[in-house]
Structures are given as C-alpha cells and as structure tokens.
Design a protein around this motif. Structure first.
Motif, short mmCIF file in Angstrom:
data_model
loop_
_atom_site.label_atom_id
_atom_site.label_comp_id
_atom_site.label_asym_id
_atom_site.label_seq_id
_atom_site.Cartn_x
_atom_site.Cartn_y
_atom_site.Cartn_z
N MET A 85 17.16 -19.13 52.18
CA MET A 85 17.86 -18.62 51.00
C MET A 85 18.37 -17.21 51.23
O MET A 85 19.46 -16.85 50.86
CB MET A 85 16.94 -18.68 49.78
N ARG A 86 17.52 -16.36 51.88
CA ARG A 86 17.95 -14.97 52.13
C ARG A 86 19.16 -14.95 53.06
O ARG A 86 20.08 -14.15 52.89
CB ARG A 86 16.78 -14.18 52.75
N THR A 87 19.19 -15.87 54.05
CA THR A 87 20.34 -15.95 54.95
C THR A 87 21.59 -16.33 54.18
O THR A 87 22.67 -15.76 54.40
CB THR A 87 20.07 -16.99 56.05
N GLN B 118 23.35 -14.28 42.77
CA GLN B 118 22.63 -14.78 43.94
C GLN B 118 21.13 -14.57 43.78
O GLN B 118 20.33 -15.45 44.14
CB GLN B 118 23.13 -14.09 45.20
N VAL B 119 20.73 -13.42 43.24
CA VAL B 119 19.31 -13.15 43.02
C VAL B 119 18.74 -14.14 42.00
O VAL B 119 17.62 -14.65 42.15
CB VAL B 119 19.10 -11.70 42.56
N GLY B 120 19.51 -14.45 40.95
CA GLY B 120 19.06 -15.43 39.98
C GLY B 120 18.84 -16.80 40.60
O GLY B 120 17.87 -17.49 40.29
N GLN B 121 19.74 -17.19 41.52
CA GLN B 121 19.56 -18.46 42.22
C GLN B 121 18.34 -18.42 43.13
O GLN B 121 17.59 -19.40 43.24
CB GLN B 121 20.81 -18.76 43.05
N GLN B 122 18.12 -17.28 43.74
CA GLN B 122 16.98 -17.15 44.65
C GLN B 122 15.65 -17.21 43.90
O GLN B 122 14.71 -17.90 44.32
CB GLN B 122 17.08 -15.83 45.41
N LEU B 123 15.56 -16.49 42.77
CA LEU B 123 14.31 -16.46 42.02
C LEU B 123 14.17 -17.61 41.04
O LEU B 123 13.09 -17.86 40.52
CB LEU B 123 14.19 -15.13 41.26
N ARG B 124 15.31 -18.30 40.76
CA ARG B 124 15.32 -19.40 39.80
C ARG B 124 14.77 -18.97 38.44
O ARG B 124 14.00 -19.68 37.79
CB ARG B 124 14.53 -20.60 40.35
#
Length: 200
Positions: free
Chosen positions: A1-3, A135-141
């Motif tokens: 996800m970070r990539t 993008q952060v919202g998608q990463q942290l859900r």
C-alpha cells in the motif's frame, strides 16, 4: 500500500509541476500537528527539510501568544528544498507523524488548538494535499479528520518553544512518553501482513 501511495504522489507531482524546481530555491509549508514541540521534532529529521519553527496559524486576530491564542492551531512552518522533497512528499511525511483520524486533538493533547491541518498556499498545493489525504484514508480505511485549509498568516511562537526537544531533551522525552505519542502512532499506522486492515 505504501508503494502505491508513493506512486500516486509521484504521478500527482508530475501532473501539477510546471517545471522542475531549481536547486536551492527553498519553499515553506505550514502544518498543524497537535503539540508543536512534537510536530517540529518529528518533521525536522525529514530529508530535504532545512528548518522548522513553531507558532500559531489559522486564527483571525493579531499577535497570538501561548497564553492567548484562541481560534489558532499550534503550528509549524517548515522550510524545505523542493529539489530534494516535493510538496506532496512533505505532506505525506507530515501525515505519517500524526493520528489523522482524531478530530479533537492529538494523543493526550485534546482541544481546539491541537487539531490537525495542512495549510495550502495555492490551488496546486490544495489539490496535492487533498490527494494525499485521500490516499491516507484508503491506507488506514478510516475517515481522515485532518483539515485541508487555505492560506494563513503564521505567527512565530515564543523563543522558549523553538527547538524545545533539542534544548530540553529530558523534559521533552518525559512529556512524549507520558503522552503516549509513539505508542499511539504505532497503533495508528501498524498493519497486519498484507496491509489490508488497520492494526488494532
């Protein structure tokens, strides 16, 4: 996800940039990340950051100070070299030093002046900051509560607050440990194998 996140950031930087920044042409960015001692301490070690000062931003009155800054957020002004780190990358670094899911403050520091925000200088910065937030919202859900705001006047904080962690390491670390900042950050950003869900 970070990539995937950094790939999106890189694509956005190419989309928004009109030309490559000249080496040595420094820029500034303003963030509110809870306690400004910790916000300064954490971001100043980022590659490409040349200076960080603490103060107050987001209010409407003049000359706020530590005892009287109602309507302001404790904030930092970051000077950085855009030939080393892009604005989008700097915003991403900022997000990873806070809990962006907390609408009321940060860790043990709760209240209006400790809310988090990215202050953007122009539409390009706003678009890049909104992309990183998404993008952060998608990463942290989880819903992201960090505000993306427009231009602001930054008021320099008192001299005794500048580089507080460096000048008062014992007192600062006692505060940081007591506040549980590192433990809480680890919980916010921890992921199980595969990174599909937020760690609990």
């Amino acid at each position: 996800m970070r990539t995937q996140l950094f790939a999106a950031v890189a694509a956005a930087s190419l989309l928004f940039a009109n030309a490559a920044p000249a080496a040595g042409a420094l820029k500034t960015a303003i963030f509110a990340g809870g306690c400004f001692w910790s916000a300064e301490h954490d971001i100043e070690h980022t590659k490409g950051v040349t200076d960080v000062v603490v103060g107050y931003a987001g209010g409407t009155t003049k000359n706020p100070n530590y005892d009287h800054h109602d309507g302001f957020l404790e904030s930092i002004k970051v000077t950085y070299d855009p030939s080393v780190i892009s604005y989008a990358q700097l915003v991403d670094a900022f997000f990873h030093h806070i809990d962006p899911t907390d609408p009321s403050g940060q860790f043990c520091d709760q209240g209006p002046s400790y809310r988090t925000a990215v202050f953007t200088a122009d539409p390009q910065e706003k678009a890049e900051a909104e992309l990183i937030k998404s993008q952060v919202g998608q990463q942290l859900r989880m819903p992201i509560k960090t505000m993306i705001l427009g231009p602001t006047t930054f008021w320099m904080g008192e001299s005794y607050h500048q580089h507080y962690a460096e000048k008062n390491p014992g007192n600062y670390m006692a505060y940081r440990i007591g506040c549980g900042r590192d433990r809480s950050l680890k919980a916010v950003w921890a992921k199980p194998p595969g990174g599909n869900e937020r760690g609990r």
